[in-house]
Scaffold this motif. Structure first.
Motif, PDB file in Angstrom:
ATOM      1  N   UNK A  18     -31.808  28.222  41.476  1.00 16.66           N
ATOM      2  CA  UNK A  18     -31.144  29.138  40.555  1.00 16.66           C
ATOM      3  C   UNK A  18     -30.715  28.389  39.294  1.00 16.66           C
ATOM      4  N   UNK A  19     -31.110  28.855  38.102  1.00 14.11           N
ATOM      5  CA  UNK A  19     -30.696  28.174  36.871  1.00 14.11           C
ATOM      6  C   UNK A  19     -29.189  28.274  36.662  1.00 14.11           C
ATOM      7  N   UNK A  20     -28.602  27.214  36.125  1.00 14.75           N
ATOM      8  CA  UNK A  20     -27.159  27.212  35.880  1.00 14.75           C
ATOM      9  C   UNK A  20     -26.787  28.192  34.781  1.00 14.75           C
ATOM     10  N   UNK A  21     -27.714  28.409  33.843  1.00 15.16           N
ATOM     11  CA  UNK A  21     -27.475  29.343  32.739  1.00 15.16           C
ATOM     12  C   UNK A  21     -28.806  29.767  32.155  1.00 15.16           C
ATOM     13  N   UNK A 130     -30.479  44.251  33.497  1.00 20.30           N
ATOM     14  CA  UNK A 130     -31.613  43.392  33.842  1.00 20.30           C
ATOM     15  C   UNK A 130     -31.232  42.492  35.009  1.00 20.30           C
ATOM     16  N   UNK A 131     -32.250  42.052  35.726  1.00 21.47           N
ATOM     17  CA  UNK A 131     -32.078  41.181  36.889  1.00 21.47           C
ATOM     18  C   UNK A 131     -32.984  39.973  36.698  1.00 21.47           C
ATOM     19  N   UNK A 132     -32.393  38.796  36.541  1.00 16.40           N
ATOM     20  CA  UNK A 132     -33.151  37.599  36.192  1.00 16.40           C
ATOM     21  C   UNK A 132     -33.460  36.718  37.387  1.00 16.40           C
ATOM     22  N   UNK A 133     -32.670  36.842  38.437  1.00 17.49           N
ATOM     23  CA  UNK A 133     -32.839  35.980  39.612  1.00 17.49           C
ATOM     24  C   UNK A 133     -32.341  36.754  40.820  1.00 17.49           C
ATOM     25  N   UNK A 134     -33.064  36.646  41.954  1.00 17.79           N
ATOM     26  CA  UNK A 134     -32.667  37.380  43.149  1.00 17.79           C
ATOM     27  C   UNK A 134     -33.088  36.631  44.401  1.00 17.79           C
ATOM     28  N   UNK A 135     -32.102  36.247  45.200  1.00 19.47           N
ATOM     29  CA  UNK A 135     -32.333  35.658  46.519  1.00 19.47           C
ATOM     30  C   UNK A 135     -33.382  34.542  46.501  1.00 19.47           C
ATOM     31  N   UNK A 136     -33.189  33.584  45.591  1.00 18.11           N
ATOM     32  CA  UNK A 136     -34.068  32.422  45.522  1.00 18.11           C
ATOM     33  C   UNK A 136     -35.298  32.591  44.651  1.00 18.11           C
TER      34      UNK A 136
END
Length: 328
Positions: A18-21, A130-136
């Motif tokens: 997961x990116x920190x930002x 928007x959804x940029x990251x989800x469950x890895x």
């Protein structure tokens, strides 16, 4: 208006840290909505752009500039913990709604404690778009229609502090007309086949009912009523410096006028940040930024019919209107 249609879902990307930002995707201002079946529209929310990072055991809220404002949005943090995810990054806007359901930037700032207010922090709502990251899985390479397909089951139908920013496919001109007729700030058009790209680009476009930008407060003129504010003196960036672009004398209540006057009185300086001589001007340190709505520019580079919408501190990364960039 019908919701955006979906095509066959793509296979999810492989697991990644997961990116920190994530630097946000920014919309480009255009005069009228784009047309075509690949464009979907949303209401343009009038608030603070934030990213909600959900990780194991904690929730972080980062501003557009990368500042950690987790402690300023307790209701959003609390509600985000209830989402059925292990890890996620949600992109959206923090707003406070008025009695007609419209987002109000001034009410949001007062809820955040910038100025004394009866608006509580619990009134702040996060509209996720928007959804940029989800469950890895890093979803940024997926087209918007796929990211929305994954986002909607997480937040659709919720009435808490985390909600879904509704997306529609419609005639852009008609949607824009209706938005303006209802007193909204404008609309956002997004290309449903594009991945998420940080920075400003043509794949997200904003169409505003009135022009609105941020300007540095470089001074004020007192009101004829003792203790109140008569006019803000504003500046834009230009070739690395600041240049005076006129004043703003409307948009505040009597109470807010007194509060603003007191705040500005605490940062008065004898060295103006711009080259300006006005008989009644009181100059201030360039430490604050005013959100201003206006109709147009005069021929000599001054704001026309400017109205005050909010105030915040000038920080590194703050977006301030740049004359040199907009005239290029």
């Amino acid at each position: 208006m019908a919701k955006a249609s979906s095509k066959e879902p793509r296979e999810l990307p492989p697991s990644e840290p997961m990116p920190a930002r994530v630097d946000p995707c920014l919309a480009t201002l255009v005069d009228k909505p784009p047309k075509g079946p690949d464009w979907a529209y949303e209401v343009k929310w009038d608030g603070y752009r934030i990213a909600v990072h959900i990780e194991s055991g904690r929730v972080r809220i980062l501003t557009r500039g990368g500042y950690d404002w987790t402690d300023r949005f307790p209701s959003i943090v609390d509600d985000a913990r209830r989402l059925a995810v292990k890890t996620a990054i949600l992109d959206g806007e923090a707003v406070v709604l008025d009695d007609k359901g419209r987002s109000d930037f001034g009410m949001l700032q007062r809820a955040l404690g910038r100025l004394p207010s009866a608006v509580e922090a619990g009134a702040i709502v996060f509209y996720a778009f928007d959804l940029l990251y989800l469950n890895g899985r890093d979803l940024r390479r997926l087209p918007l229609r796929e990211r929305r397909r994954l986002l909607e089951p997480l937040v659709a139908g919720r009435e808490g502090a985390v909600r879904l920013s509704e997306e529609v496919q419609a005639d852009g001109d008609e949607f824009f007309r209706v938005a303006c007729a209802h007193g909204l700030e404008g609309i956002i058009a997004k290309h449903v086949e594009k991945p998420y790209r940080s920075g400003r680009g043509e794949w997200w476009q904003k169409i505003t009912c009135k022009r609105r930008n941020s300007f540095v407060i470089v001074g004020f003129e007192p009101s004829t009523v003792p203790g109140r504010l008569g006019r803000l003196l504003l500046a834009a960036r230009n070739d690395g410096g600041l240049v005076y672009v006129g004043g703003c004398g409307a948009g505040w209540s009597h109470e807010l006028s007194r509060e603003l006057r007191n705040v500005l009185a605490s940062i008065v300086t004898k060295k103006p940040a711009v080259n300006l001589r006005r008989k009644n001007a009181v100059f201030t340190e360039p430490m604050l930024v005013a959100e201003v709505e206006y109709r147009a520019w005069t021929d000599d580079g001054k704001l026309r019919h400017a109205s005050f919408k909010g105030i915040h501190e000038l920080e590194e990364g703050s977006e301030v209107y740049d004359l040199s960039a907009n005239l290029a």
